[in-house]
Design an enzyme around this catalytic site. Structure first.
Site, PDB file in Angstrom:
ATOM      1  N   MET B  90      50.007 -25.912  -4.150  1.00 14.52           N
ATOM      2  CA  MET B  90      48.665 -25.665  -4.695  1.00 14.52           C
ATOM      3  C   MET B  90      47.643 -25.759  -3.574  1.00 14.52           C
ATOM      4  SD  MET B  90      45.677 -27.490  -5.689  1.00 14.52           S
ATOM      5  CE  MET B  90      45.883 -29.102  -6.485  1.00 14.52           C
ATOM      6  N   HIS B 222      40.241 -37.730 -15.513  1.00 20.59           N
ATOM      7  CA  HIS B 222      39.028 -37.035 -15.931  1.00 20.59           C
ATOM      8  C   HIS B 222      38.896 -37.006 -17.449  1.00 20.59           C
ATOM      9  CE1 HIS B 222      38.893 -34.680 -11.865  1.00 20.59           C
ATOM     10  NE2 HIS B 222      38.870 -35.982 -11.715  1.00 20.59           N
TER      11      HIS B 222
END
Lengths: 388, 388, 388, 388
Positions: B90, B222
């Site tokens: 990624m 988050h």
């Protein structure tokens, strides 16, 4: 500030029957106020200049009563609507109070309960259509879990979508002029409720068969419980064309569902919210889904209702003053607010990409810009406090 | 429980360079640990059996350095990837650290900053493509406000969509085999960040031009900050076909972004999460986006990395044991979990509606059913504790 | 892990009558379970190996009933206690359910309500004494406000202290062997409750006339609602010699008061909590103040009760194993846990101050120490998961 | 509302050097603003009509610099204080920034670090005395844990108390006219910080040797992070005679430590807070511990500082208007606010108890009273909005 902060029907304020009808029962205490008859509620609301009322099926027609009684109750309601000039602005199904829904309604593990919940909704959609309600709200208060082992969430969402697709099919088939509005909530009464925020509901709607007729009914208290910005959620909902209805009340972050008088807690948040609603062209009702403190008697209930309206109108007037203050316009310009409406790069093309790749940026110079947001935000506070 | 809880590349675990590279700087304190060279990080991770690594452009190539230096840094990285057998799983752009992004990147009020942010992303997408990274993550950490007066959210979302549409166009035009994954976060470092939850990002994706190539990178910390269930969010993301990448770490509700070792806080939540990932057919990497406590030296950093892996593997094994325990199957059946996979009413038709309207339900009888969820949930706890 | 995780009276577990007696009523739904007779509850608890039971006056004796009926209800209770061998381990006053307490009990603005609340408490203290309950709990659930304008907090705290001083005087005058335990809660059902945390209650106690007989009854759910660490709160309470009773249940941060089965949510927190209770010499009861999920029937209620006990005993055994693991001792030593028990400087003297001022510290060298807490904490997780 | 909302020294406003000196560094980004010289800060603050300034040792005197340099820095500061007429209203020790304190200062597991922390405090107490600072603040930002295994909390509290007792002894021995103020915080930068709320600190103070010279420095942001009411916490602190200093700023519940401009978020809370401070006879400084948004340049920093003051003064004027509004007095009387100042039962005596036991209460009649709090609270909102 004008002395006149009372409602007129064209303001399109509405209340649920269960709001002024709330009797103050809570998890640790019994009801403290007497029942107000539906007709008295309508007359009281009409006296306040309210435009519309909303209801759950069980608010209006006794659960489990014979059809003749339910029809009589409905007819009495229609008659009082006529007398008072109030409109029925929204309807919804009570799929949470009776023990049959303890494990969910559209997402109960019991298929019979799911079918019953859909039937109960169809019956009340017929009532909503008869009453001319343009919006039908779905609050899935029991659609959730305490233990994630108890439902496969993907199955639950599939059942949720199935029910909404079926009911949307029913509305279309019947030719009703009704749109659906989903009301998200993160938790309470369930440990975790499916579609916990406006965002999750917006994502979910994109999977529905009749997604054009499904939007949202965001509620201040529900979004605020998780500490998310209600204002930001409503703004995204508007941006996606999905603000069909709105539930106004008040709440502190991280607490039980408080449903306080609108404008009594998050004053600055609500300034922005009201400004957004007023400037956005939102044409739906402003629906108060709140109730009086449990310390209040019936007189306090009407104080509460008046306060909701008064605070909305006061904030709307402040928003107009803010937007017409030349110091605000100057501060907005300094901050670059209008610049954000300009495209950054426009639609993609090979040429646009090549051009952008060749651009040189003086990063340190760009970084040195001050945005003047302390000054702009203080103007917000000044207008709220009336000291601008 | 097998004694062997160490990674092999086929487990597809990955770490960001900034995770084991975290030096312990926080808002109230400076760095406590020395810099680990990138090559040493890769070798350390390879020794742990890790599959992939991820990076921000500025982790790898010095910000503002001449292209020759940046190329040399990139080539050194590629060489070490080759040596260690790690893949680059990624890539992402750092659009938050430099002061130029203090008001946002794709949603800065300054159009030049917006253009610069898009250019910076394009440049690193080229690097990602060169490194074969299949996923490009967008965490818009600076896309937000402290004062809602400072941006019209609808403009901000339009600019956000414009940037992603442009970059998706770029990827397609270049023929790169890259998909985008948005990483939501509710707040910190901004007061309110746009696209605060997986839900809001799912809703937003439905407005994009190339929505098929845009999914999510949900992060435990988050989602948990707002007290929303990370498990439920991931389940909805999977249900909508949008789980492209995942950030594993740990966090307590209602606190600053803690990025703790995976499995060190929300043990029960993570049991369900790992079980979901393992059973869902999710084929992406399991990416640890966390860091060691600030009390740790370099040795503690590697203890931290081993712990993340160990906890994932232990929970995966417990999930397998849970799903093969006949008492669990019986309890699931009693609770009606498999029944939720059955359609409630099927697709809408006039006939189906008429049939449903005619059905009679024995509501009190349906309401009397006990769902046995205390027993089922206790089996979860028993398996987690290893006392089943 | 031993297969035997069932209670014996010497474990000193207790339940409130309202816990297994909870009928599943919540703010959005009515009761789902039938009433269990008090005698059946006691027999059921005795069968589980429970030691004690606790009650509110109104759980046992019908509110407002003639004294003869209340005496008969009390006598029946005493008889069943005798039969089952259960002890009455705690009593408390219901000062929250009846509408008379809607504005508070000891802190109601109405002096007559305050006097009535004190009288109601005195009457039940007499019952507690008759039943031999060593602890009398005060949960001031209605002592608070929604609007800070409605009470001067300083007056409210003065009235609160006045009531407790009076009641403590009553206990002493009567010669009862009873100590008081205050139970803090931050909110729900009031917007803000006075004495919101164990800390505020500890501070308050230091102002009381008979402070030596007043301690705390901390509750997992109440402290956790605000995201404070329950473990840390209990540790401070123990350190101040004020842990008189404890309410065990479970809860997620930032949510309504959930009262879940002990050990079903915060597993790691509870490992530390149980270890602390077991190692501290705390000799009071372990009181479960929780209830079954609303999805459950009566069978589920007993599953719930068994689960509370099972989880406590399992965590206690894990704590013993943890503390006897030599790797844990080594890791604790590396982290410096035992060093924290050593005085830093000892009591003040002019000489000690002068000596300390002259000391030289190699700050960079001290700063370079790694504390090995990732390794130590992973041993905690290993023991919890049973993979150590 | 008077047009003049600017400070005069007799208002006793103060700022920390680190507040206007904040450079906008955060966990995800580097500094955005240039350093302002201390002398320029003082002149700027004096121009705003500020009364006092506060400092950490390391704000003023370079950490680790030779004594000659530190003395020169201190002398320069004193000179500018003289020039500007500002007083030094508070001092504190930086026990959090340097890596040596990563595991705590007074509660570090390393005894050498604990001794160093006490020595560092003594040295700066000498400076505080030289500067005439009447208050010395202790914010134990690093006194805490991420894993409860890493410290026995009871040992940590014992060390904390030992350090404070030693330092209090030092102050007394030296004859300094200084009082201590503890500043609680629940978390950040540590996972859990000891003494997380004003309550826990009040409880802790009752265990100290020199408790009469130790009070609190409550901070809006710290208390609000956990969703506790800052107003209520300050009210209890005042009631216990322990409000020695106060940190004013702003914050949303459940988020990272935001330190926003005072009055920019919780407007209604702050109305009550300012009213309490103004009416209570609190004679200490009103200390702003906040900083400008990271979007701001130096000009924005001064906008921020002006805004803090302006909002305090505006709310103070509104509080005066509220308290002199006869409708408010009538509403307060209806609600029974003055009645709460009356004793309920007076001190205990056998006779008083007997008399109370004999009283008859008409509970249903008492329960029927409405308290009129919706009306009273709406008057609060009216005064805040300037529409009363």
């Amino acid at each position: 500030m004008s002395p006149e902060l009372t409602a007129r029907p064209e303001h399109k304020f509405s209340f649920g029957l269960w709001t002024v009808g709330n009797r103050g029962r809570d998890p640790f205490g019994e009801a403290v106020r007497p029942k107000i008859e539906v007709a008295d509620m309508l007359r009281g609301l009409a006296d306040l200049g309210v435009y519309g009322v909303s209801f759950h099926d069980d608010d209006l027609m006794t659960f489990g009563a014979p059809e003749s009684q339910r029809r009589a109750e409905l007819d009495a309601f229609k008659k009082t609507l006529d007398e008072t000039g109030l409109v029925c602005s929204m309807a919804t199904t009570n799929l949470f109070y009776h023990p049959v829904f303890k494990d969910g309604a559209f997402t109960s593990n019991d298929p019979q309960v799911r079918r019953y919940a859909i039937q109960k909704s169809m019956r009340n959609i017929d009532v909503a259509a008869e009453l001319g309600a343009p919006i039908y709200v779905f609050w899935g208060g029991r659609e959730g879990v305490e233990s994630a082992a108890a439902k496969d969430t993907r199955d639950a969402l599939a059942r949720y979508a199935e029910a909404l697709d079926f009911l949307a099919g029913y509305v279309k088939d019947k030719g009703y002029d009704i749109r659906f509005a989903l009301e998200p909530k993160p938790n309470e009464p369930r440990g975790d409720i499916f579609l916990p925020t406006v965002g999750h509901a917006l994502g979910f709607i994109s999977t529905l068969e009749h997604q054009e007729m499904v939007g949202l009914n965001p509620e201040v208290a529900h979004e605020t419980m998780s500490g998310l910005s209600f204002y930001q959620g409503v703004a995204q909902t508007l941006w996606q064309g999905k603000l069909f209805h709105i539930d106004l009340n008040d709440q502190r972050i991280g607490r039980f569902d408080q449903d306080f008088r609108f404008g009594s807690e998050g004053i600055k948040d609500h300034f922005f919210l009201v400004r957004l609603l007023e400037n956005s062209g939102y044409a739906g009702v402003k629906h108060f889904d709140a109730h009086a403190y449990r310390t209040e008697d019936v007189e306090g209930v009407w104080d509460f209702a008046r306060g909701c309206i008064r605070n909305y109108l006061a904030l709307a007037e402040k928003a107009r003053e803010f937007d017409s203050d030349p110091r605000v316009a100057a501060a907005m310009s300094y901050t670059g607010v209008p610049q954000l409406a300009e495209p950054s790069v426009g639609p993609y093309s090979t040429e646009a990409a090549a051009g952008l790749m060749d651009e040189q940026f003086d990063v340190d110079s760009l970084a040195s810009r001050g945005f003047g947001i302390e000054k702009l935000d203080q103007l917000v506070v000044d207008h709220i406090l009336g000291i601008a």
